[in-house]
Write an enzyme that holds these catalytic residues in place. Sequence first.
Site, PDB file in Angstrom:
ATOM      1  N   ARG A  32      -5.472   2.422 -15.983  1.00 61.03           N
ATOM      2  CA  ARG A  32      -5.621   3.214 -14.755  1.00 61.03           C
ATOM      3  C   ARG A  32      -6.349   4.553 -14.961  1.00 61.03           C
ATOM      4  NH1 ARG A  32      -2.271   4.849 -11.602  1.00 61.03           N
ATOM      5  NH2 ARG A  32      -3.236   4.068  -9.712  1.00 61.03           N
ATOM      6  N   TYR A  81       0.655  -1.972 -12.082  1.00 58.50           N
ATOM      7  CA  TYR A  81      -0.733  -2.072 -12.536  1.00 58.50           C
ATOM      8  C   TYR A  81      -0.899  -1.489 -13.951  1.00 58.50           C
ATOM      9  CZ  TYR A  81      -0.966  -2.938  -7.569  1.00 58.50           C
ATOM     10  OH  TYR A  81      -0.718  -3.437  -6.321  1.00 58.50           O
ATOM     11  N   GLU A  93       4.352  -6.196   1.958  1.00 61.70           N
ATOM     12  CA  GLU A  93       4.045  -6.672   0.603  1.00 61.70           C
ATOM     13  C   GLU A  93       3.914  -5.508  -0.374  1.00 61.70           C
ATOM     14  OE1 GLU A  93       0.206  -8.336   1.351  1.00 61.70           O
ATOM     15  OE2 GLU A  93       0.973 -10.066   2.413  1.00 61.70           O
ATOM     16  N   ARG A 146       3.404  -1.366  -5.811  1.00 62.06           N
ATOM     17  CA  ARG A 146       3.584  -0.073  -6.473  1.00 62.06           C
ATOM     18  C   ARG A 146       4.886   0.624  -6.060  1.00 62.06           C
ATOM     19  NH1 ARG A 146      -1.206   2.718  -7.782  1.00 62.06           N
ATOM     20  NH2 ARG A 146      -2.174   1.501  -6.140  1.00 62.06           N
ATOM     21  N   CYS A 157     -12.619   1.661 -29.032  1.00 59.67           N
ATOM     22  CA  CYS A 157     -13.933   2.270 -29.284  1.00 59.67           C
ATOM     23  C   CYS A 157     -14.701   2.550 -27.986  1.00 59.67           C
ATOM     24  CB  CYS A 157     -14.748   1.325 -30.149  1.00 59.67           C
ATOM     25  SG  CYS A 157     -14.906  -0.276 -29.385  1.00 59.67           S
ATOM     26  N   GLY A 199       0.765  -1.239   0.000  1.00 63.58           N
ATOM     27  CA  GLY A 199       0.000   0.000   0.000  1.00 63.58           C
ATOM     28  C   GLY A 199       0.793   1.286   0.000  1.00 63.58           C
TER      29      GLY A 199
END
Length: 412
Positions: free
Chosen positions: A299, A361, A260, A263, A332, A226
């Site tokens: 994202r 991500y 863990e 990012r 599209c 996190g």
Amino acid sequence: MNIDFSALAQKYNTPLYLYDFDYIAKRYQELKEAFSGQKSLISYAVKANSNIFVIRHLAQMGAGADCVSIGEVRRALAAGVKRYKIIFSGVGKRDEEIREALQSDILMLNLESEAEMKRVELVAKELGKEARISIRVNPNIDPKTHPYISTGLHENKFGVEIDVAKRMYIYAKKSPHLNPVGVHFHIGSQLTELDPIKEACGIVADLVRNLKALEIEIKFFDVGGGLGVTYESETTISAEAYADVVIEAARGLDVTLLCEPGRYLTANAGYLLTKVLYEKGNGGRRFVIVDAAMNDLIRPSLYDAYHKIEVADSADTKKEEMTAADIVGPVCESGDFFGKNVMLPPLGHDALVVIYSAGAYGFSMSSNYNTRGRAAEVALVNGEDHLIRKREQFEDIVALELACESGWQRSK
Ligand code: LLP
């Protein structure tokens, strides 16, 4: 690091993901250092960037892996992560996944409900094994991040309440097929405030103390991932400040501190290179259409996430030449954009655009939507570039369909 984006785009074509492996190493070392003097393990959240070479790079420095599917566990093992450093989390593990994880003898399965615990017990019994487990506690804390990536509130599907966790530990302790070794929480992703982490650590450390009184010895204190990063101008939590909070909360407990991060390690190591196809105007709005799309990096579409966008080799551009543009892809959907109102110079066909902070991500959430092949991936290591995933071709995309070209289709 000075990256020659144009040369790399020329060599590998676009859309292209680039990962600066030296940056990943620096981030890993920084975090490891912050926990020095403690028993600690950094298990990389494979979901952030699942390329085997990225996982291997981290494993070679000693990292473990945090996985949320048996596929990720297999990736971690294939990349050379030590089995005793692998954690398997997730709210919905299938029996086959539980079985394989137990057979692979990984560090622990992180459980997220009583029903799942019973399933794991059953599978372990069938295998004649004792399953090492941790329990994911939901401390009901607002992490103050985007609601889609907030996970530590009771309104989220993750983990169990403290009281339920306690009940589960007591049950597990009595079961010959369960061995409760860890406690886990993860309150959300892209966290930029320390207080919610501190609060969660405190609540969970108290639980560990309570369990000790019941002779349940927790060995792994897993604070999840996190840690936020800077995409735009966010102030982030330093590795030291983060580690200090965790160390302080667990003081006096004889535990291995486990985290863990995903990012934190890879986001700002990554760049998505894309070329301009066309420019157009619609009712006075300027659109720059590039060859990457939401299937490559979702994202912005999904979370309205900001990614810095720049034109490569645009150092000589004068400010007055810049105008606001929306950078969009060929898919599209109106949601297919990377940035809105980005100030850009006039751009010709093939001008190269760099999308920053794309190492987490990005590729791992990519898809084949609109039958678009996934981008190639390249590692930048010590000034050298190495292809670590080939560009996906049409044949790769349809292979599993064409493999069914028998039976009923033929009889038609
Ligand atoms: N551990 C657990 C149990 C997790 O659920 C996650 C992320 C992590 C670790 C790693 O979190 P990190 O350190 O990367 O923040 N797709 C979203 C992020 C979803 C995160 C899901 N869980 C995004 O692009 O922002």
